[in-house]
Design an enzyme around this catalytic site. Structure first.
Site, PDB file in Angstrom:
ATOM      1  N   GLU A   1      -5.023 -14.554   2.115  1.00 60.78           N
ATOM      2  CA  GLU A   1      -5.133 -13.356   2.941  1.00 60.78           C
ATOM      3  C   GLU A   1      -6.597 -13.015   3.219  1.00 60.78           C
ATOM      4  O   GLU A   1      -6.968 -12.690   4.359  1.00 60.78           O
ATOM      5  CB  GLU A   1      -4.451 -12.179   2.254  1.00 60.78           C
ATOM      6  CG  GLU A   1      -4.504 -10.885   3.067  1.00 60.78           C
ATOM      7  CD  GLU A   1      -3.860  -9.708   2.364  1.00 60.78           C
ATOM      8  OE1 GLU A   1      -3.718  -8.647   2.996  1.00 60.78           O
ATOM      9  OE2 GLU A   1      -3.497  -9.840   1.170  1.00 60.78           O
TER      10      GLU A   1
ATOM     11  N   THR B   1       0.825  -1.210   0.000  1.00 59.05           N
ATOM     12  CA  THR B   1       0.000   0.000   0.000  1.00 59.05           C
ATOM     13  C   THR B   1       0.861   1.263   0.000  1.00 59.05           C
ATOM     14  O   THR B   1       1.891   1.332   0.671  1.00 59.05           O
ATOM     15  CB  THR B   1      -0.915   0.019   1.238  1.00 59.05           C
ATOM     16  OG1 THR B   1      -1.720  -1.154   1.226  1.00 59.05           O
ATOM     17  CG2 THR B   1      -1.811   1.241   1.233  1.00 59.05           C
TER      18      THR B   1
END
Length: 386
Positions: free
Chosen positions: A247, A132
């Site tokens: 995930e 990110t």
């Protein structure tokens, strides 16, 4: 002839795994969690303790230093961790290697596995994942951190945001742009945090997950050995994508496990707490709330577990993982809100465990791909786009 059903989540080995994780949490984590929340980080010794207990390498092949097992085993361990009194934030910080290592393992690069995977699974190193960015969240293909080849090194420049375990990590598996625009130009590089030009810009203060340190990272002309490239150049998005199902299933497990823990805490409270001369559980409205809480949990858990089984069997379940994540997030939102409500004023106090779960749960609809992005991705995968 009647054939007895064998629950794949309740084999003798998996029951033993659940008990071992629960015992570890009750012994090592629950008594210290409030202190770690105040300190804003976990001690490194906890990583070594988890590794010594045989809980750190679940899901990683023994040939690479792991303890073996699959996504179903990981699901059971995560359920047990949170339901025994651990927190989602503690799990995310203690098991950050679950998102930092799979890409290295998948690459099969023996040098990188020996240098990073084995010592991490023994508890001696802490790994992190850097994807990110300040201007690229769920849209991974828009990331701007660059890695330019210069002889036997890459020169890395850019920044990463919201990086779990970023202030304590010894290395960061970092998504960088080595090619053109879009997903096809992304690679993964393992960057040691003692590399000149690497810095933790700041430790971030959050609503929840307080014991899980989160950082903004900066890379300024970091010279990273080309040997630290994970897989082929410009194959990073595929490596990241291969880990997305795991995930997202894991986040779904976090969600319904938090909800289950909150239901159990709330049941205890409403049986002991009296109002107008009767225990709260004697009130029909309270009992109905408890049933609704359980309904949300059971549906999310049953579906997520089924997706985990299908993924373990090798099915393509990317869309289903999106549904599992969103369903479990919706469930935990309902359950933690009701848990706080039924605890009354005590549910709003920091000394109440349900208050922490209320805050911790909020990130689950954002991390690993925002709920809106999950819905849009599922629409495309199921052929519902225009």
């Amino acid at each position: 002839m009647t054939v007895a059903y064998t629950d794949p989540y309740r084999t003798p080995e998996r029951v033993a795994l659940r008990e071992a994780v629960g015992e570890f949490v009750r012994r090592e984590i629950a008594p210290n969690l409030d202190r770690w929340e105040r300190e804003g980080a976990l001690p490194r010794e906890l990583h070594r303790a988890a590794a010594k207990s045989g809980l750190y390498g679940i899901g990683t092949p023994e040939a690479y230093g792991g303890d073996g097992g699959d996504l179903v085993d990981m699901t059971i361990a995560t359920e047990a961790f949170i339901e025994a009194g651990g927190s989602s934030g503690c799990h995310s910080a203690l098991f950050t290697h679950g998102i930092a290592l799979p890409h290295i393992v998948s690459s099969g690069d023996s040098a990188l596995i020996d240098r990073y995977v084995r010592p991490t699974l023994s508890g001696d190193l802490i790994g992190s994942l850097g994807v990110t960015e300040p201007e690229a969240g769920s849209d991974v293909g828009a990331l701007r951190t660059t890695a330019v080849r210069d002889g036997d090194h890459y020169v890395v420049n850019g920044a990463k945001l919201f990086i779990t375990s970023g202030t304590r990590a010894d290395f960061v598996t970092t998504a960088v742009r080595t090619g053109g625009p879009g997903a096809s130009g992304i690679s993964l590089l393992v960057i040691d945090t003692d590399t000149p030009g690497f810095s933790v810009s700041r430790k971030l203060e959050k609503m929840g997950w307080l014991c899980s340190d989160t950082a903004e990272l900066t890379f300024t002309d970091c010279r990273v050995p080309a040997a630290n490239l994970v897989g082929a150049e410009n194959s990073g998005f595929a490596l990241l994508g291969a880990a997305f199902v795991t995930e997202r299933v894991n986040i779904a497990v976090h969600a319904y496990a938090i909800a289950q823990r909150c239901l159990e805490l709330t049941l205890e409270h409403v049986r002991l707490r009296e109002s107008f001369g009767k225990p709260l559980i004697a009130r029909q409205v309270v009992r109905h709330k408890l049933v609704e809480m359980r309904r949300h949990i059971e549906l999310a858990r049953t579906y997520t577990r089924q997706v985990a089984l299908r993924a373990t069997a090798g099915e393509f379940v990317v869309g289903e993982a999106c549904l599992a994540k969103n369903s479990a997030v919706a469930a935990v939102k309902h359950v933690v809100d009701e848990a706080v409500q039924l605890h009354g004023g005590m549910g709003y106090m920091r000394e109440s465990e349900v208050e922490r779960h209320y805050r911790d749960a909020r990130i689950l609809g954002i991390g690993g791909g925002a709920s809106e992005v999950m819905t849009d991705l599922a629409a495309k995968l199921f052929g519902y786009d225009s």
